[in-house]
Design a protein around this motif. Structure first.
Motif, PDB file in Angstrom:
ATOM      1  N   TRP A 297       0.825  -1.203   0.000  1.00 16.86           N
ATOM      2  CA  TRP A 297       0.000   0.000   0.000  1.00 16.86           C
ATOM      3  C   TRP A 297       0.865   1.261   0.000  1.00 16.86           C
ATOM      4  N   PRO A 298       0.566   2.255  -0.842  1.00 25.52           N
ATOM      5  CA  PRO A 298      -0.482   2.236  -1.877  1.00 25.52           C
ATOM      6  C   PRO A 298       0.024   1.868  -3.272  1.00 25.52           C
ATOM      7  N   GLU A 299       1.369   1.676  -3.415  1.00 25.95           N
ATOM      8  CA  GLU A 299       1.946   1.485  -4.751  1.00 25.95           C
ATOM      9  C   GLU A 299       1.329   0.309  -5.507  1.00 25.95           C
ATOM     10  N   GLY A 300       1.003  -0.749  -4.796  1.00 28.47           N
ATOM     11  CA  GLY A 300       0.449  -1.927  -5.444  1.00 28.47           C
ATOM     12  C   GLY A 300      -0.956  -1.746  -5.975  1.00 28.47           C
ATOM     13  N   PHE A 301      -1.545  -0.573  -5.728  1.00 28.79           N
ATOM     14  CA  PHE A 301      -2.928  -0.343  -6.147  1.00 28.79           C
ATOM     15  C   PHE A 301      -3.060   0.866  -7.066  1.00 28.79           C
ATOM     16  N   TYR A 302      -1.931   1.274  -7.647  1.00 32.90           N
ATOM     17  CA  TYR A 302      -1.960   2.370  -8.612  1.00 32.90           C
ATOM     18  C   TYR A 302      -2.868   2.004  -9.791  1.00 32.90           C
ATOM     19  N   GLY A 303      -3.572   3.011 -10.286  1.00 36.41           N
ATOM     20  CA  GLY A 303      -4.473   2.819 -11.416  1.00 36.41           C
ATOM     21  C   GLY A 303      -5.878   2.410 -11.025  1.00 36.41           C
ATOM     22  N   LEU A 304      -6.093   2.129  -9.769  1.00 44.29           N
ATOM     23  CA  LEU A 304      -7.417   1.702  -9.305  1.00 44.29           C
ATOM     24  C   LEU A 304      -8.225   2.873  -8.751  1.00 44.29           C
ATOM     25  N   THR A 305      -9.538   2.662  -8.649  1.00 46.04           N
ATOM     26  CA  THR A 305     -10.433   3.627  -8.020  1.00 46.04           C
ATOM     27  C   THR A 305     -10.743   3.147  -6.611  1.00 46.04           C
ATOM     28  N   ILE A 306     -10.371   3.932  -5.639  1.00 44.36           N
ATOM     29  CA  ILE A 306     -10.529   3.573  -4.229  1.00 44.36           C
ATOM     30  C   ILE A 306     -11.663   4.393  -3.623  1.00 44.36           C
ATOM     31  N   GLY A 307     -12.606   3.721  -3.019  1.00 43.04           N
ATOM     32  CA  GLY A 307     -13.707   4.407  -2.345  1.00 43.04           C
ATOM     33  C   GLY A 307     -13.366   4.677  -0.892  1.00 43.04           C
ATOM     34  N   LYS A 308     -13.873   5.784  -0.389  1.00 46.46           N
ATOM     35  CA  LYS A 308     -13.768   6.065   1.045  1.00 46.46           C
ATOM     36  C   LYS A 308     -14.874   7.011   1.448  1.00 46.46           C
ATOM     37  N   ASN A 309     -15.100   7.138   2.742  1.00 50.83           N
ATOM     38  CA  ASN A 309     -16.155   8.007   3.240  1.00 50.83           C
ATOM     39  C   ASN A 309     -15.726   9.465   3.156  1.00 50.83           C
ATOM     40  N   ALA A 310     -16.599  10.311   2.677  1.00 56.12           N
ATOM     41  CA  ALA A 310     -16.296  11.725   2.477  1.00 56.12           C
ATOM     42  C   ALA A 310     -15.863  12.376   3.791  1.00 56.12           C
ATOM     43  N   GLY A 311     -14.738  13.080   3.732  1.00 56.22           N
ATOM     44  CA  GLY A 311     -14.246  13.813   4.885  1.00 56.22           C
ATOM     45  C   GLY A 311     -13.410  13.012   5.852  1.00 56.22           C
ATOM     46  N   TYR A 312     -13.298  11.695   5.631  1.00 61.12           N
ATOM     47  CA  TYR A 312     -12.536  10.855   6.557  1.00 61.12           C
ATOM     48  C   TYR A 312     -11.049  10.904   6.202  1.00 61.12           C
ATOM     49  N   ALA A 313     -10.214  11.063   7.212  1.00 63.85           N
ATOM     50  CA  ALA A 313      -8.761  11.132   7.000  1.00 63.85           C
ATOM     51  C   ALA A 313      -8.188   9.725   7.032  1.00 63.85           C
ATOM     52  N   THR A 314      -8.428   8.961   5.967  1.00 62.27           N
ATOM     53  CA  THR A 314      -7.970   7.590   5.892  1.00 62.27           C
ATOM     54  C   THR A 314      -6.979   7.425   4.748  1.00 62.27           C
ATOM     55  N   GLY A 315      -6.179   6.381   4.820  1.00 63.92           N
ATOM     56  CA  GLY A 315      -5.276   6.051   3.729  1.00 63.92           C
ATOM     57  C   GLY A 315      -3.838   6.439   3.964  1.00 63.92           C
ATOM     58  N   GLY A 316      -3.595   7.485   4.709  1.00 58.67           N
ATOM     59  CA  GLY A 316      -2.239   7.906   5.000  1.00 58.67           C
ATOM     60  C   GLY A 316      -1.683   8.915   4.009  1.00 58.67           C
ATOM     61  N   LYS A 317      -0.535   9.471   4.350  1.00 58.01           N
ATOM     62  CA  LYS A 317       0.080  10.538   3.558  1.00 58.01           C
ATOM     63  C   LYS A 317       0.451  10.062   2.155  1.00 58.01           C
ATOM     64  N   ALA A 318       1.053   8.884   2.044  1.00 64.78           N
ATOM     65  CA  ALA A 318       1.470   8.377   0.730  1.00 64.78           C
ATOM     66  C   ALA A 318       0.269   8.183  -0.188  1.00 64.78           C
ATOM     67  N   PHE A 319      -0.851   7.737   0.380  1.00 64.47           N
ATOM     68  CA  PHE A 319      -2.066   7.567  -0.414  1.00 64.47           C
ATOM     69  C   PHE A 319      -2.580   8.913  -0.902  1.00 64.47           C
ATOM     70  N   ASN A 320      -2.629   9.903  -0.021  1.00 57.44           N
ATOM     71  CA  ASN A 320      -3.105  11.232  -0.417  1.00 57.44           C
ATOM     72  C   ASN A 320      -2.219  11.841  -1.501  1.00 57.44           C
ATOM     73  N   GLU A 321      -0.933  11.624  -1.399  1.00 57.07           N
ATOM     74  CA  GLU A 321      -0.017  12.124  -2.428  1.00 57.07           C
ATOM     75  C   GLU A 321      -0.237  11.409  -3.751  1.00 57.07           C
ATOM     76  N   ALA A 322      -0.513  10.106  -3.692  1.00 54.82           N
ATOM     77  CA  ALA A 322      -0.787   9.341  -4.915  1.00 54.82           C
ATOM     78  C   ALA A 322      -2.068   9.825  -5.587  1.00 54.82           C
ATOM     79  N   VAL A 323      -3.067  10.164  -4.780  1.00 53.74           N
ATOM     80  CA  VAL A 323      -4.310  10.705  -5.327  1.00 53.74           C
ATOM     81  C   VAL A 323      -4.049  12.046  -6.000  1.00 53.74           C
ATOM     82  N   ALA A 324      -3.267  12.896  -5.343  1.00 53.11           N
ATOM     83  CA  ALA A 324      -2.954  14.220  -5.892  1.00 53.11           C
ATOM     84  C   ALA A 324      -2.199  14.110  -7.222  1.00 53.11           C
TER      85      ALA A 324
END
Length: 276
Positions: free
Chosen positions: A131-158
């Motif tokens: 996580w999260p490199e192994g899931f690049y290219g995918l669409t990940i769902g999460k609850n709106a406003g929740y601080a989940t996934g971690g810094k690396a995930f947020n950077e990957a989304v950006a």
């Protein structure tokens, strides 16, 4: 003086003492998330779930406060704390950099494990599940406003390496996952298990039929749930230091005696969830 007069006088004294204590108590409203079962949710206007049960018991043992637990949408609760219009919210993760308007926090109350739940065939096509490199290219769902996934995930989304799809509840996100609108769903293990069990019990999730088969949840990391207090009140909540000092002492005692664990186990046994 007759015996009845003595009894009446004693009753009046007790009533007056109780009335005086009630009048002297500080009224406090604490927000609870209204759609995060089994941790915190609303039933007919009443806050229910694990955190309300823990805090309702703790608040009942505090001196000088009359606390109301008010269920409210997560993002609205954060908005009120950001503007100093709300005193506190529960549960909230310790994220002072992300939410500088929340401070201080209570002691850690519950340890929650964050997991990634994916459709089975999505996992089968992944040669790496880091996580999260192994899931690049995918669409990940999460609850709106929740601080989940971690810094690396947020950077990957950006960067656009991962695509984010937000919805307002566990139920909506799980149905989106089952219908193939997202590839994976990121949330707390116990919350996912509880909601998926409810959906299956209601016949709304047909795994392997109308809805996708789901893989084994992948542990991402864990967080502690707290009560968080606004720092934007400009002295309005002058009692916050005493409030937290009392609350933290009571919560520590509840943890030491195993009372919090018993509350969690009792609620989960009553729910009898079915899921991952």
């Amino acid at each position: 003086m007759c015996r009845w007069c003595v009894c009446i006088a004693a009753a009046c004294i007790l009533w007056f003492a109780a009335w005086h204590d009630a009048m002297a108590a500080t009224n406090v409203v604490v927000f609870c998330i209204d759609n995060y079962p089994p941790y915190s949710y609303e039933v007919n206007g009443r806050a229910m779930g694990i955190y309300p049960a823990i805090f309702r018991r703790a608040f009942s043992r505090m001196d000088g406060y009359r606390v109301t637990l008010l269920p409210i949408p997560w993002k609205r609760g954060l908005h009120y704390l950001k503007n100093g219009q709300g005193f506190a919210i529960v549960p909230v993760y310790y994220k002072p950099e992300l939410r500088p308007y929340i401070w201080p926090y209570s002691i850690p109350v519950l340890r929650q494990e964050e997991v990634l739940l994916c459709r089975e065939h999505v996992l089968a096509s992944r040669t790496r599940q880091h996580w999260p490199e192994g899931f690049y290219g995918l669409t990940i769902g999460k609850n709106a406003g929740y601080a989940t996934g971690g810094k690396a995930f947020n950077e990957a989304v950006a960067r656009g390496d991962v695509f984010l799809s937000e919805a307002k509840s566990n139920r909506i996100n799980l149905l989106k996952l089952g219908l193939g609108r997202t590839d994976c769903y990121l949330n707390d293990r116990l919350s996912i298990a509880w909601e998926l069990g409810q959906l299956m019990g209601e016949g709304l999730y047909d795994e392997g039929g109308a809805h996708a088969s789901l893989g084994k949840p992948i542990s991402i990391h864990w967080e502690w749930g707290h009560l968080g207090v606004t720092r934007m009140d400009h002295g309005r909540y002058y009692f916050k230091a005493d409030f937290l000092e009392q609350l933290n002492g009571i919560l520590s005692a509840m943890q030491a005696t195993g009372e919090i664990r018993e509350i969690v186990e009792g609620i989960m046994e009553g729910a009898c969830p079915k899921g991952p």
